[in-house]
Design a protein around this motif. Structure first.
Motif, PDB file in Angstrom:
ATOM      1  N   ASN A   1       0.819  -1.208   0.000  1.00  0.00           N
ATOM      2  CA  ASN A   1       0.000   0.000   0.000  1.00  0.00           C
ATOM      3  C   ASN A   1       0.860   1.268   0.000  1.00  0.00           C
ATOM      4  N   VAL A   2       1.950   1.259   0.762  1.00  0.00           N
ATOM      5  CA  VAL A   2       2.844   2.428   0.806  1.00  0.00           C
ATOM      6  C   VAL A   2       3.439   2.696  -0.579  1.00  0.00           C
ATOM      7  N   LEU A   3       3.932   1.637  -1.224  1.00  0.00           N
ATOM      8  CA  LEU A   3       4.549   1.811  -2.545  1.00  0.00           C
ATOM      9  C   LEU A   3       3.503   2.193  -3.599  1.00  0.00           C
TER      10      LEU A   3
ATOM     11  N   ASP B   1      12.630  11.296   0.928  1.00  0.00           N
ATOM     12  CA  ASP B   1      11.490  10.522   0.420  1.00  0.00           C
ATOM     13  C   ASP B   1      11.468   9.122   1.022  1.00  0.00           C
ATOM     14  N   TRP B   2      12.623   8.460   1.008  1.00  0.00           N
ATOM     15  CA  TRP B   2      12.663   7.096   1.534  1.00  0.00           C
ATOM     16  C   TRP B   2      12.350   7.074   3.028  1.00  0.00           C
ATOM     17  N   ALA B   3      12.858   8.059   3.768  1.00  0.00           N
ATOM     18  CA  ALA B   3      12.570   8.119   5.207  1.00  0.00           C
ATOM     19  C   ALA B   3      11.074   8.355   5.448  1.00  0.00           C
ATOM     20  N   ARG B   4      10.464   9.195   4.616  1.00  0.00           N
ATOM     21  CA  ARG B   4       9.017   9.445   4.740  1.00  0.00           C
ATOM     22  C   ARG B   4       8.227   8.164   4.509  1.00  0.00           C
TER      23      ARG B   4
ATOM     24  N   LYS C   1       1.069   6.430  -7.122  1.00  0.00           N
ATOM     25  CA  LYS C   1      -0.054   7.307  -7.512  1.00  0.00           C
ATOM     26  C   LYS C   1       0.322   8.769  -7.330  1.00  0.00           C
ATOM     27  N   ARG C   2       0.996   9.072  -6.247  1.00  0.00           N
ATOM     28  CA  ARG C   2       1.388  10.461  -5.970  1.00  0.00           C
ATOM     29  C   ARG C   2       2.322  10.995  -7.056  1.00  0.00           C
TER      30      ARG C   2
ATOM     31  N   LYS D   1       3.813   7.618 -11.562  1.00  0.00           N
ATOM     32  CA  LYS D   1       4.693   6.620 -12.190  1.00  0.00           C
ATOM     33  C   LYS D   1       4.582   5.326 -11.403  1.00  0.00           C
ATOM     34  N   ASP D   2       4.565   4.190 -12.105  1.00  0.00           N
ATOM     35  CA  ASP D   2       4.552   2.905 -11.425  1.00  0.00           C
ATOM     36  C   ASP D   2       5.922   2.609 -10.833  1.00  0.00           C
ATOM     37  N   PHE D   3       5.925   1.880  -9.704  1.00  0.00           N
ATOM     38  CA  PHE D   3       7.178   1.346  -9.177  1.00  0.00           C
ATOM     39  C   PHE D   3       7.712   0.328 -10.186  1.00  0.00           C
ATOM     40  N   PRO D   4       9.010   0.319 -10.507  1.00  0.00           N
ATOM     41  CA  PRO D   4      10.119   1.023  -9.861  1.00  0.00           C
ATOM     42  C   PRO D   4      10.578   2.276 -10.611  1.00  0.00           C
TER      43      PRO D   4
END
Length: 520
Positions: free
Chosen positions: A320-322, A344-347, A327-328, A331-334
């Motif tokens: 859900n986080v990824l 960003d990663w810490a958030r 969505k934000r 772009k799709d991961f990765p």
């Protein structure tokens, strides 16, 4: 005010819609209901049925809107309230959903369906004691409520109460001998042998050419188990091949797209990650990465036997986080990985820890064995650099065959064709090797075969990697009482660790297409 009566034409439309919904055809119900609502937009029955039609086709937003309108006019109608509660639950509005579901049972305490719907939501919310009580209430009112009895049996399985699970499934089959879900629930226990009589019954049911495909799949996997229990390996594999072929037609799976996705992940993480703001962030989490049927449930059960560790099972929080971040960013991961900063990663890591706080309410550490964790090890290292990661793996042929003979409840789409399975395993193996090279000494490589052959040595190594003090309870995980959400393994982990779990040697001749396509 809504009209007291409808025109004859509208009454006919409403009747047509009701009949279509009773046949499971919301597509045939919507147009007649729209005509009724154009004539009488405030007619509660039409609003309710239109909400049902939307709910049946998965549009819970519109379903909730129309059911709310109906409930406003008929606030004491338990059928409207219980369906509104179900739609709200599916939307994720769980607290409000339970208000309506409980209100429905207050209004209709002698109606089995309201207790069943409350129990179903409670089970999905993992409030298993209360769910079981609701199903028992439904069964007191209607002992032939098949869905309530099946789902109560599922709860017994999760809880490790296998004898009562068997009893409930057998009661269902006594009432309804062709009940496919009960047959599959019984077969899926793995530890309960099916008899020659069971095999004959299932075969006879499968002779019905009007069986819906879903039932044929459930019964086919059950027949496989029954025939394997009789050591009829040729017949068992034939039943399994036929069931998988039907299931493969019911799912959408693109092997080439899955392969490209894994290549894109490896490429995205070839670039150095930014230095973490807090190298200890996520020290509370133990991620278990593996393919299904590779020993991950056993590893989690071993860890959850430790007094400091909570076993959270296959949770969706990381996914859900990824997904939210994708969505934000649009772009799709990765594909956004190289754009992400240390902040960003810490958030994202803090977001994950906030979402999973419930798993640290009683114990300071918890496990996460999400089924896609093996794809996300790079993201885990970036988001939660203090987390521990364990890669569980098993013999390739045994892993793939174990997946092929397992009918998964959801989310696993690659396992119903031997070539698809081989391709997926190869991708897993390549990416796992890449993570080991990329993050040496940060991912524990744990082979299932070593674990069961020398359990104490491997368990001590596992606990040391997780920086946990040794606890003897971890050597006897079968004695640990906890809910195991994977019903495919729930009965097996209640047994002492065994070495003789391999099944593929009986089927090597039939598995040639798999073996040929696996990277050896």
């Amino acid at each position: 005010m809504p009209p007291l009566s409808l025109s004859p034409a509208a009454q006919q439309w409403l009747s047509e819609a009701g009949k279509a919904l009773s046949q499971g055809r919301p597509d045939l119900a919507e147009q007649p209901l729209k005509r009724v609502l154009s004539e009488a937009p405030d007619f509660a029955s039409a609003q309710f049925l239109y909400g049902i039609a939307c709910q049946m086709r998965g549009d819970n937003v519109t379903a909730t809107e129309y059911m709310r309108k109906a409930a406003k006019q008929r606030p004491d109608d338990p059928n409207i309230l219980t369906n509104l509660g179900g739609a709200l639950y599916d939307l994720g509005a769980t607290e409000e959903a339970f208000v309506y579901l409980r209100r429905a049972t207050d209004l209709a305490p002698m109606q089995a369906s309201t207790w069943f719907n409350l129990g179903k939501a409670l089970k999905l919310h993992w409030q298993l004691d209360e769910a079981a009580d609701a199903f028992r209430r439904a069964l007191v009112l209607n002992e032939e409520h098949i869905n309530a009895r099946n789902t109560l049996a599922d709860i017994f399985t999760i809880r490790g109460n296998i004898p009562d699970a068997v009893t409930e499934y057998r009661k269902v089959l006594a009432l309804q001998p062709d009940q496919a879900h009960a047959w599959h629930g019984l077969a899926n226990l793995k530890t309960e042998a099916l008899t020659p009589s069971d095999a004959k019954q299932i075969r006879d049911i499968l002779q019905n050419h009007e069986l819906p495909p879903d039932a044929r799949v459930l019964l086919g996997f059950s027949l496989y188990k029954a025939l394997e229990d009789q050591r009829d390996y040729s017949g068992a594999f034939q039943a399994l091949r036929e069931a998988n072929a039907v299931k493969r037609q019911l799912v959408q799976w693109d092997t080439a797209a899955a392969h490209d996705h894994v290549k894109a992940i490896a490429e995205a993480f070839r670039h150095p990650l930014p230095a973490p703001l807090d190298p200890t962030l996520g020290h509370e989490v133990i991620f278990i990465a593996s393919l299904p049927r590779s020993g991950s449930t056993l590893v989690e059960h071993i860890l959850a036997s430790h007094p400091l560790v909570e076993g959270a099972n296959e949770i969706q929080d990381l996914s859900n986080v990824l997904d939210d971040e994708s969505k934000r960013r649009g772009k799709d991961f990765p594909h956004w990985v190289t754009d992400a900063t240390a902040e960003d990663w810490a958030r994202l890591g803090k977001n994950y820890l906030a979402r999973t706080a419930r798993w640290r309410a009683k114990r300071p550490y918890f496990t996460d064995k999400g089924l896609q964790n093996w794809e996300w090890i790079g993201a885990i290292r970036a988001m939660l650099p203090g987390a521990k990661i364990i890669n569980c793996h098993r013999d390739p042929v045994e892993t793939c065959f174990a997946c092929y003979r397992q009918l998964f409840s959801e989310g696993i789409l690659f396992s119903y064709d031997l070539k698809d399975l081989a391709s997926y395993y190869n991708d897993y193996q390549h990416l796992s090797g890449y993570w080991q090279e990329r993050y040496p000494n940060r991912v524990l490589d744990l082979a299932y075969e070593k674990l069961v052959q020398e359990p104490e040595a491997q368990i001590r190594q596992l606990l040391a990697f997780c920086q946990l003090p040794f606890d003897a309870a971890c050597l006897s995980p079968h004695k640990t009482q906890r809910d195991v959400h994977s019903t495919a393994s729930a009965a097996q982990v209640r047994q002492p660790i065994r070495v003789d779990t391999a099944r593929s040697p009986h089927y090597r001749d039939f598995l040639a297409p798999l073996i040929e396509h696996l990277d050896r």
